[in-house]
Design a protein around this motif. Structure first.
Motif, short mmCIF file in Angstrom:
data_model
loop_
_atom_site.label_atom_id
_atom_site.label_comp_id
_atom_site.label_asym_id
_atom_site.label_seq_id
_atom_site.Cartn_x
_atom_site.Cartn_y
_atom_site.Cartn_z
N ASN A 21 0.82 -1.21 0.00
CA ASN A 21 0.00 0.00 0.00
C ASN A 21 0.86 1.26 0.00
O ASN A 21 0.57 2.22 -0.72
CB ASN A 21 -0.94 0.01 1.21
N LEU A 22 1.90 1.28 0.83
CA LEU A 22 2.79 2.44 0.87
C LEU A 22 3.44 2.69 -0.49
O LEU A 22 3.63 3.84 -0.90
CB LEU A 22 3.87 2.25 1.93
N LYS A 23 3.79 1.60 -1.17
CA LYS A 23 4.45 1.72 -2.48
C LYS A 23 3.46 2.01 -3.61
O LYS A 23 3.87 2.23 -4.75
CB LYS A 23 5.19 0.42 -2.79
N GLY A 24 2.17 1.99 -3.31
CA GLY A 24 1.16 2.27 -4.32
C GLY A 24 1.00 1.16 -5.35
O GLY A 24 0.62 1.42 -6.50
N LEU A 25 1.26 -0.08 -4.94
CA LEU A 25 1.19 -1.22 -5.85
C LEU A 25 -0.18 -1.90 -5.77
O LEU A 25 -0.67 -2.18 -4.68
CB LEU A 25 2.29 -2.23 -5.51
N LEU A 68 10.17 -10.50 5.31
CA LEU A 68 11.29 -9.56 5.25
C LEU A 68 11.95 -9.58 3.87
O LEU A 68 12.39 -8.54 3.37
CB LEU A 68 12.32 -9.84 6.33
N ALA A 69 12.04 -10.75 3.26
CA ALA A 69 12.59 -10.85 1.92
C ALA A 69 11.68 -10.15 0.92
O ALA A 69 12.16 -9.46 0.00
CB ALA A 69 12.79 -12.31 1.53
N ILE A 70 10.38 -10.29 1.08
CA ILE A 70 9.43 -9.61 0.19
C ILE A 70 9.55 -8.10 0.35
O ILE A 70 9.57 -7.35 -0.64
CB ILE A 70 8.00 -10.10 0.47
N LEU A 74 10.48 -5.37 -2.54
CA LEU A 74 9.64 -4.23 -2.87
C LEU A 74 10.39 -2.92 -2.74
O LEU A 74 10.20 -1.98 -3.53
CB LEU A 74 8.40 -4.21 -1.96
N ASP A 75 11.27 -2.84 -1.73
CA ASP A 75 12.02 -1.61 -1.53
C ASP A 75 13.03 -1.37 -2.64
O ASP A 75 13.39 -0.23 -2.94
CB ASP A 75 12.73 -1.64 -0.17
N HIS A 76 13.50 -2.44 -3.26
CA HIS A 76 14.43 -2.30 -4.38
C HIS A 76 13.71 -1.95 -5.68
O HIS A 76 14.20 -1.13 -6.47
CB HIS A 76 15.25 -3.59 -4.57
N VAL A 77 12.56 -2.56 -5.93
CA VAL A 77 11.90 -2.31 -7.21
C VAL A 77 11.07 -1.03 -7.20
O VAL A 77 10.85 -0.42 -8.25
CB VAL A 77 11.02 -3.52 -7.63
N VAL A 78 10.61 -0.62 -6.01
CA VAL A 78 9.90 0.65 -5.86
C VAL A 78 10.54 1.40 -4.69
O VAL A 78 10.09 1.30 -3.55
CB VAL A 78 8.38 0.44 -5.61
N PRO A 79 11.63 2.12 -4.95
CA PRO A 79 12.43 2.69 -3.86
C PRO A 79 11.80 3.88 -3.14
O PRO A 79 12.32 4.29 -2.09
CB PRO A 79 13.73 3.11 -4.55
N ASP A 80 10.71 4.40 -3.65
CA ASP A 80 10.09 5.56 -3.01
C ASP A 80 8.62 5.25 -2.70
O ASP A 80 7.87 4.88 -3.61
CB ASP A 80 10.19 6.78 -3.93
#
Length: 211
Positions: A21-25, A68-70, A74-80
């Motif tokens: 949700n935070l990443k808007g996915l 944690l791996a997921i 997500l933090d790598h593919v959508v860094p903001d």
């Protein structure tokens, strides 16, 4: 579209829902009823050999497991917005706090452990609840002791990885009647986070399989 295999009361699934949700996915949710044993179905075991949740299936069919791996993916593919700060020292502190929840509290309190305590070691339902309260209380004391004064969340004025883990675990704490009197700071963080749409939409009670 991403597919999240999730159980509404799973705190690990809760973490991933917040991050998505935070990443808007956009994602669709496929419920996995852990109480009914859906996680042991052969088709699900083929996706997640650990027989747990969450499992995130990417658009190309790749299945990712372990929350944690997921979250790292997500933090790598959508860094903001970033779930971890760029400063190495602060990054380590945030990860340490997150791991208190994810590696110290959660593993000894999950459904598999509780079922084993009852079936193989004769623990009563009340003893199981006291077990969970003990480890949550101990972990929350450690988490709170790491926190600096000032930020709205644990280490920042925006929610980070550790805050996602914390808020999900606090759901369990409330559910099982942990005495939260010593943890005013943690409750402040929770209150602030749950005002955000990304956290609110991820609440267990807002999931399609909530009962």
């Amino acid at each position: 579209m991403l597919t999240l295999y999730s159980y509404w009361r799973s705190t690990t699934s809760y973490r991933v829902r917040v991050a998505l949700n935070l990443k808007g996915l956009s994602y669709r949710t496929v419920p996995v009823d852990l109480v009914a044993g859906d996680q042991r179905r052969p088709d699900y075991v083929a996706l997640n050999p650990v027989q747990g949740v969450p499992t995130l299936v990417l658009e190309d069919g790749t299945a990712l497991t372990q929350s944690l791996a997921i979250l790292d993916y997500l933090d790598h593919v959508v860094p903001d917005p970033a779930l971890l700060p760029s400063d190495p020292l602060l990054r380590a502190k945030v990860q340490a706090a997150a791991q208190i929840i994810a590696l110290d509290i959660h593993p000894v309190n999950n459904l598999k452990v509780m079922n084993r305590l009852k079936s193989e070691h004769g623990a009563s339902a009340d003893q199981g609840i006291e077990w969970m309260r003990h480890w949550m209380t101990q972990g929350f004391h450690a988490y709170q002791a790491l926190l600096p004064d000032g930020p709205a969340y644990s280490f920042s004025d925006t929610p980070l990885l550790c805050d996602i883990c914390l808020v999900a675990q606090l759901y369990n704490a409330h559910r099982w009647g942990v005495d939260m009197t010593p943890f005013a700071r943690l409750l402040e963080i929770e209150e602030q986070a749950l005002k955000l749409p990304a956290f609110d939409a991820a609440r267990p009670e807002n999931q399609p399989d909530a009962t």
